[in-house]
Write an enzyme that holds these catalytic residues in place. Structure first.
Site, mmCIF file in Angstrom:
data_model
loop_
_atom_site.group_PDB
_atom_site.id
_atom_site.type_symbol
_atom_site.label_atom_id
_atom_site.label_comp_id
_atom_site.label_asym_id
_atom_site.label_seq_id
_atom_site.Cartn_x
_atom_site.Cartn_y
_atom_site.Cartn_z
ATOM 1 N N GLN A 161 1.132 -1.216 -0.071
ATOM 2 C CA GLN A 161 -0.001 0.045 0.018
ATOM 3 C C GLN A 161 0.874 1.428 -0.136
ATOM 4 O OE1 GLN A 161 -0.413 2.033 3.126
ATOM 5 N NE2 GLN A 161 -1.314 3.728 1.964
ATOM 6 N N TYR A 197 1.392 5.378 0.616
ATOM 7 C CA TYR A 197 1.069 6.534 0.819
ATOM 8 C C TYR A 197 2.041 7.349 -0.056
ATOM 9 C CZ TYR A 197 -1.746 5.908 4.772
ATOM 10 O OH TYR A 197 -3.084 5.523 5.605
ATOM 11 N N THR A 242 -3.378 4.589 -1.700
ATOM 12 C CA THR A 242 -4.263 5.075 -0.939
ATOM 13 C C THR A 242 -4.609 6.630 -1.059
ATOM 14 O OG1 THR A 242 -4.154 3.766 0.577
ATOM 15 C CG2 THR A 242 -5.065 5.579 1.247
ATOM 16 N N ARG A 268 -8.838 14.005 14.170
ATOM 17 C CA ARG A 268 -8.735 12.566 14.858
ATOM 18 C C ARG A 268 -8.790 13.204 16.355
ATOM 19 N NH1 ARG A 268 -5.515 8.074 11.724
ATOM 20 N NH2 ARG A 268 -6.621 8.423 9.591
ATOM 21 N N HIS A 314 -11.781 4.574 4.880
ATOM 22 C CA HIS A 314 -10.787 4.323 5.764
ATOM 23 C C HIS A 314 -11.453 4.274 7.143
ATOM 24 C CE1 HIS A 314 -6.411 5.667 5.703
ATOM 25 N NE2 HIS A 314 -6.533 5.418 6.795
ATOM 26 N N VAL A 370 -16.277 -3.605 8.290
ATOM 27 C CA VAL A 370 -16.651 -5.443 8.516
ATOM 28 C C VAL A 370 -16.249 -5.782 9.754
ATOM 29 C CG1 VAL A 370 -15.681 -7.190 7.228
ATOM 30 C CG2 VAL A 370 -16.034 -5.469 5.850
ATOM 31 N N ARG A 371 -17.226 -6.480 10.338
ATOM 32 C CA ARG A 371 -16.698 -7.179 11.796
ATOM 33 C C ARG A 371 -17.165 -8.344 11.912
ATOM 34 N NH1 ARG A 371 -14.721 -3.271 11.309
ATOM 35 N NH2 ARG A 371 -14.534 -1.260 12.552
HETATM 36 C C1 FNR Z 1 -5.959 2.357 9.044
HETATM 37 N N1 FNR Z 1 -6.056 2.171 7.572
HETATM 38 C C2 FNR Z 1 -4.911 2.501 6.599
HETATM 39 N N2 FNR Z 1 -5.433 2.616 5.402
HETATM 40 C C3 FNR Z 1 -4.106 2.658 4.578
HETATM 41 O O1 FNR Z 1 -4.193 2.700 3.423
HETATM 42 N N3 FNR Z 1 -3.047 2.785 5.205
HETATM 43 C C4 FNR Z 1 -2.736 2.819 6.407
HETATM 44 O O2 FNR Z 1 -1.637 2.715 6.881
HETATM 45 C C5 FNR Z 1 -3.837 2.547 7.367
HETATM 46 N N4 FNR Z 1 -3.641 2.495 8.521
HETATM 47 C C6 FNR Z 1 -4.675 2.273 9.344
HETATM 48 C C7 FNR Z 1 -4.474 2.287 10.781
HETATM 49 C C8 FNR Z 1 -5.406 2.160 11.677
HETATM 50 C C9 FNR Z 1 -5.236 1.834 13.232
HETATM 51 C C10 FNR Z 1 -6.980 1.531 11.169
HETATM 52 C C11 FNR Z 1 -7.779 1.128 12.090
HETATM 53 C C12 FNR Z 1 -7.131 1.847 9.613
HETATM 54 C C13 FNR Z 1 -7.505 1.944 7.064
HETATM 55 C C14 FNR Z 1 -7.656 0.775 6.852
HETATM 56 O O3 FNR Z 1 -6.921 0.028 5.530
HETATM 57 C C15 FNR Z 1 -9.050 0.340 6.180
HETATM 58 O O4 FNR Z 1 -9.714 1.069 5.389
HETATM 59 C C16 FNR Z 1 -9.920 0.404 7.664
HETATM 60 O O5 FNR Z 1 -9.473 -0.106 8.704
HETATM 61 C C17 FNR Z 1 -11.412 0.007 7.170
HETATM 62 O O6 FNR Z 1 -12.204 0.226 8.522
HETATM 63 P P1 FNR Z 1 -12.717 -0.818 9.542
HETATM 64 O O7 FNR Z 1 -13.378 -1.926 9.131
HETATM 65 O O8 FNR Z 1 -11.238 -1.039 10.305
HETATM 66 O O9 FNR Z 1 -13.330 0.243 10.417
#
Ligand code: FNR
Length: 398
Positions: free
Chosen positions: A143, A145, A173, A182, A286, A325-326
């Site tokens: 992934q 950034y 992303t 946040r 996200h 998704v849980r």
């Molecule tokens: C993320 N997510 C995320 N996405 C991404 O592209 N790069 C990243 O470094 C991160 N880091 C990250 C840290 C934490 C603590 C969380 C909870 C989420 C987003 C992740 O890929 C995904 O899109 C979400 O976690 C989906 O939502 P739920 O199902 O976890 O609520």
């Protein structure tokens, strides 16, 4: 995946006896305030994160009877030409060492052990190469950034390292060129990406191009100015401004596998992605951590699926889904609404916090076990689109 529920049938207890409904609170109990705030926290009031999970409750599965169903449902799928045992992957989640000392390596091992693709975050607290080693023969994607074009040397360097280390797909992303509002992290004065012992020493400081650029700018090796190096790195990967559709071509030119755009929420963007010829999109917000007040990710999924499938000419674009998704039934619903694959985010990190590699394995097996039984008991014999589609769902009245 049968291993989990068969234990129950044999009156045996699995290694972790917690239920899907309390993974989050159990993980909260073992985490520091800052790590917990980062993991569980959302943007703003958490409205969009709540919408993400609530959206699943608006759809219900309609079980069918007396179908002479034999055996358990087929869960395997093919995505980006790769045959996979299950239609789920581990979503990219940054700085996993703040949740467990074994961090990304534990998660990548558990993913490989359970035949699930592992998506490594750019904000990893372990290097691209070390995670690849831990993941072994597993399927892994990288992934990105995406640094500002001014730092395209860094982007290209990361892509080359990822390719060399066996990451087969690139997940870009698009929703996080700056971190969202946040409150939990702000209250805790916490930005994991500025911690030199985490992000700084992982991908940033192990990157030769970054090291050269830092030395040119500061006249010293980055180890001598660790916190400054971490801050520089964080600035590069969160440039504060977004790229253009045109810029995607640069990535396509430097990556020879599938390119997947993560963070798509609008029909227009999904169509555009199909037009420019990327191989996939991730319908994701996200986890509600970026734009609070934004739409639920599941809410926009059917419209995006319809728009992309109607585009014609490019029916090869794969639609991945995440956010909210849980449980196994959630996976079934997202697939039924047209997703080709579902990314699991927070749940596997709860497992990581609670039990390292074994904890991640337990969560993945639990989700798959529940998916398998849910489909079986609903009379759905396969996750393919012929069997698992909108016909198995009804929309509940609002
Ligand atoms: C993320 N997510 C995320 N996405 C991404 O592209 N790069 C990243 O470094 C991160 N880091 C990250 C840290 C934490 C603590 C969380 C909870 C989420 C987003 C992740 O890929 C995904 O899109 C979400 O976690 C989906 O939502 P739920 O199902 O976890 O609520």
């Amino acid at each position: 995946e049968k291993s989990i529920y068969q234990k129950g049938l044999n009156y045996e207890r699995p290694p972790f006896t917690f239920l899907s409904s309390n993974w989050e609170s159990r993980a909260s109990d073992v985490l520091s305030a800052t790590s917990k705030g980062y993991l569980i926290g959302n943007a703003g009031t958490g409205e969009t994160a709540r919408k993400n999970t609530d959206a699943f409750k608006k759809w219900s599965i309609v079980p069918k009877r007396l179908l002479q169903t034999k055996g358990l449902p087929a869960l395997q799928t093919t995505i980006f030409g790769e045959e996979l045992q299950f239609p789920i992957a581990a979503a990219p989640v940054g700085v996993q060492r703040i949740f467990h000392p074994d961090g990304e390596e534990a998660a990548a091992r558990a993913a490989a052990e359970n035949s699930i693709p592992y998506i490594l975050s750019t904000a990893s607290s372990t290097s691209i190469e070390d995670v690849a080693k831990a993941n072994g023969t597993g399927v892994r994607w990288f992934q990105l950034y995406w640094p500002d074009n001014e730092f395209s040397d860094i982007t290209i360097s990361m892509l080359n390292r990822a390719k060399k280390a066996g990451y087969t797909a690139l997940v870009v992303t698009l929703d996080t060129y700056i971190l969202g509002w946040r409150p939990s992290d702000m209250d805790n004065g916490y930005n994991p990406f500025l911690r030199s012992d985490q992000i700084g020493t992982a991908i940033g400081l192990t990157d030769q191009v970054f090291r050269r650029m830092f030395k040119e700018e500061h006249g010293v090796e980055c180890e001598e100015k660790l916190s400054e190096a971490a801050a520089t790195w964080a600035r590069m990967i969160f440039p504060g401004q977004s790229h253009s559709w045109e810029d995607v071509k640069i990535l396509q030119a430097h990556w020879d596998g599938p390119v997947i755009l993560k963070g798509i929420q609008s029909v227009e963007d999904a169509r555009m992605a199909a037009q420019i010829g990327v191989q996939g999109i991730v319908v994701s917000n996200h986890g509600g951590r970026q734009v609070d007040g934004g739409v639920s990710s599941l809410g926009v999924l059917p419209r995006i699926v319809d728009a992309v499938r109607a585009c014609g000419g490019n029916d090869k674009i794969e639609i991945l889904f995440d956010s909210g998704v849980r449980c196994g039934a959630d996976i079934a619903k997202a697939l039924a609404l047209g997703a080709d694959m579902v990314l699991v985010g927070r749940p596997y990190i709860y497992g990581l916090a609670l039990g390292g590699q074994a904890g991640v394995g337990h969560i993945l097996k639990s989700l798959l076990g529940e998916l398998e039984l849910t489909l079986h008991l609903a009379g759905i014999s396969s996750v393919d689109k012929e069997h698992l589609n909108r016909d198995v769902l009804v929309k509940e009245a609002d």
